[in-house]
Design a protein around this motif. Structure first.
Motif, PDB file in Angstrom:
ATOM      1  N   GLU A 252      -9.259 -14.050  11.323  1.00  0.00           N
ATOM      2  CA  GLU A 252      -9.626 -13.858   9.809  1.00  0.00           C
ATOM      3  C   GLU A 252     -10.947 -13.475   9.707  1.00  0.00           C
ATOM      4  O   GLU A 252     -11.894 -13.740  10.447  1.00  0.00           O
ATOM      5  CB  GLU A 252      -9.423 -15.352   9.183  1.00  0.00           C
TER       6      GLU A 252
ATOM      7  N   SER B  61     -10.494  -9.504   6.559  1.00  0.00           N
ATOM      8  CA  SER B  61      -8.968  -9.853   6.863  1.00  0.00           C
ATOM      9  C   SER B  61      -8.612 -11.236   6.291  1.00  0.00           C
ATOM     10  O   SER B  61      -9.385 -12.014   6.821  1.00  0.00           O
ATOM     11  CB  SER B  61      -8.286  -9.582   8.197  1.00  0.00           C
ATOM     12  N   LYS B  62      -7.502 -11.244   5.646  1.00  0.00           N
ATOM     13  CA  LYS B  62      -6.932 -12.658   5.192  1.00  0.00           C
ATOM     14  C   LYS B  62      -5.415 -12.809   5.929  1.00  0.00           C
ATOM     15  O   LYS B  62      -4.935 -11.826   6.452  1.00  0.00           O
ATOM     16  CB  LYS B  62      -6.523 -12.676   3.657  1.00  0.00           C
TER      17      LYS B  62
ATOM     18  N   LEU C 155       0.458  -5.884  12.044  1.00  0.00           N
ATOM     19  CA  LEU C 155      -0.947  -6.709  12.150  1.00  0.00           C
ATOM     20  C   LEU C 155      -0.703  -7.748  11.756  1.00  0.00           C
ATOM     21  O   LEU C 155      -0.057  -8.611  11.075  1.00  0.00           O
ATOM     22  CB  LEU C 155      -2.027  -6.178  10.655  1.00  0.00           C
TER      23      LEU C 155
ATOM     24  N   ILE D  85      -9.012  -2.104   6.563  1.00  0.00           N
ATOM     25  CA  ILE D  85      -9.018  -3.634   5.838  1.00  0.00           C
ATOM     26  C   ILE D  85     -10.178  -4.345   6.056  1.00  0.00           C
ATOM     27  O   ILE D  85     -10.355  -4.795   7.287  1.00  0.00           O
ATOM     28  CB  ILE D  85      -7.688  -4.299   6.202  1.00  0.00           C
TER      29      ILE D  85
ATOM     30  N   ARG E 189     -10.410  -4.840  -1.045  1.00  0.00           N
ATOM     31  CA  ARG E 189     -10.708  -4.826   0.556  1.00  0.00           C
ATOM     32  C   ARG E 189     -10.103  -3.614   1.369  1.00  0.00           C
ATOM     33  O   ARG E 189     -10.384  -3.731   2.441  1.00  0.00           O
ATOM     34  CB  ARG E 189     -10.315  -6.156   1.161  1.00  0.00           C
TER      35      ARG E 189
ATOM     36  N   ASP F 135      -2.487 -10.758   5.039  1.00  0.00           N
ATOM     37  CA  ASP F 135      -2.625  -9.547   5.242  1.00  0.00           C
ATOM     38  C   ASP F 135      -1.578  -9.177   6.320  1.00  0.00           C
ATOM     39  O   ASP F 135      -1.338  -7.855   6.745  1.00  0.00           O
ATOM     40  CB  ASP F 135      -3.793  -8.697   5.576  1.00  0.00           C
ATOM     41  N   SER F 136      -1.305 -10.014   7.263  1.00  0.00           N
ATOM     42  CA  SER F 136      -0.178  -9.945   8.156  1.00  0.00           C
ATOM     43  C   SER F 136       0.939  -9.370   7.903  1.00  0.00           C
ATOM     44  O   SER F 136       1.594  -9.891   6.706  1.00  0.00           O
ATOM     45  CB  SER F 136       0.143 -11.516   8.944  1.00  0.00           C
TER      46      SER F 136
ATOM     47  N   VAL G  90      -3.227 -11.552  11.718  1.00  0.00           N
ATOM     48  CA  VAL G  90      -4.314 -11.831  11.308  1.00  0.00           C
ATOM     49  C   VAL G  90      -4.228 -13.251  11.729  1.00  0.00           C
ATOM     50  O   VAL G  90      -3.371 -14.365  11.259  1.00  0.00           O
ATOM     51  CB  VAL G  90      -4.703 -11.767   9.790  1.00  0.00           C
TER      52      VAL G  90
ATOM     53  N   THR H  56     -12.716  -6.835  10.097  1.00  0.00           N
ATOM     54  CA  THR H  56     -12.398  -5.375   9.725  1.00  0.00           C
ATOM     55  C   THR H  56     -11.442  -4.872  10.733  1.00  0.00           C
ATOM     56  O   THR H  56     -11.777  -4.642  11.769  1.00  0.00           O
ATOM     57  CB  THR H  56     -13.680  -4.848   9.463  1.00  0.00           C
TER      58      THR H  56
END
Lengths: 115, 111
Positions: free
Chosen positions: B15, B78-79, B107, B75, B59, B82-83, B109, B18
């Motif tokens: 988390e 990342s949160k 992705l 990105i 973002r 965002d996965s 995260v 970038t």
């Protein structure tokens, strides 16, 4: 963007049977598109459905295997005929959108498993 | 050569990190470019269009390099949410609807 309702959301079918997938759009659209997404793969266009004419199929897809109906400007169906395990995929309908119709919006997809 | 190529990943990031994805396309005459996001067992959803001048949405920053025929997505911060799998999508010049989809970059995260 259009609201697209697709059903069924998933099904498990026996080899040799057929499944018809329905796609309903909340607005009139000229073209509707049917995609397939095999496990771990990207989306592949099956065919384009225009109201009042036969669907246009992409290379590798034929009408006998994937008959499509487009009775009006808000509805289309895709049938997967004589299914085999290789047909197990996610099937997605989509419509154009955006200022110049350059974008695609998708239905929620039909996850098909063929035993 | 595939029409649209992406690194499948997965990119596994903490988390706040970038992360950047690249995508290359083969048709130099392609006109429109997009990033779609696809969550597991869900339909793809448009994340953002990619313009020649680059564009930013919160973002997310998308860039297009026509000379090298690649598109990028950055990105920031990342949160966990965002996965997903990020699909690079190209519209060939000769069609208004026949989008070509990359196979996606996954992705993850982590907390």
């Amino acid at each position: 963007s259009a609201v697209i309702s697709q059903k069924p959301s998933r099904d498990i079918c026996q080899r040799g049977t057929s499944l018809t997938i329905q796609c309903q759009v909340d607005s009139q659209v000229t073209m509707m598109f049917w995609y397939r997404q095999q496990p771990g793969q990207s989306l592949t266009l099956i065919a384009t459905a225009n109201q009042g004419s036969e669907a246009t199929y992409e290379s590798g897809f034929v009408i006998d295997k994937f008959p499509i109906s487009r009775p009006n400007l808000t509805f289309s169906t895709l049938t997967v005929s004589n299914m085999s395990p290789e047909d197990s995929s996610i099937y997605l309908c989509s419509v154009e959108g955006g200022a110049t119709n350059e974008k695609l919006f998708f239905g929620s997809g039909t996850q098909l498993s063929v035993l | 050569r595939k029409e649209v190529e992406q690194d499948p990943g997965p990119f596994n990031v903490p988390e706040g990190a970038t992360v950047a994805f690249n995508c290359t396309y083969s048709n130099s005459a392609s006109q429109s470019f997009f990033w779609y996001r696809q969550d597991c067992r869900k339909e793809p959803k448009l994340l953002m269009s990619v313009y020649s001048s680059g564009n930013e949405d919160g973002r997310f920053t998308a860039q297009l390099n026509r000379a090298s025929q690649y598109i990028s997505l950055l990105i920031r911060d990342s949160k966990l949410s965002d996965s997903a799998t990020y699909l690079c999508v190209v519209n060939p010049a000769d069609s208004s609807y026949k989008l070509i989809f990359g196979s996606g970059t996954r992705l993850l995260v982590r907390p």
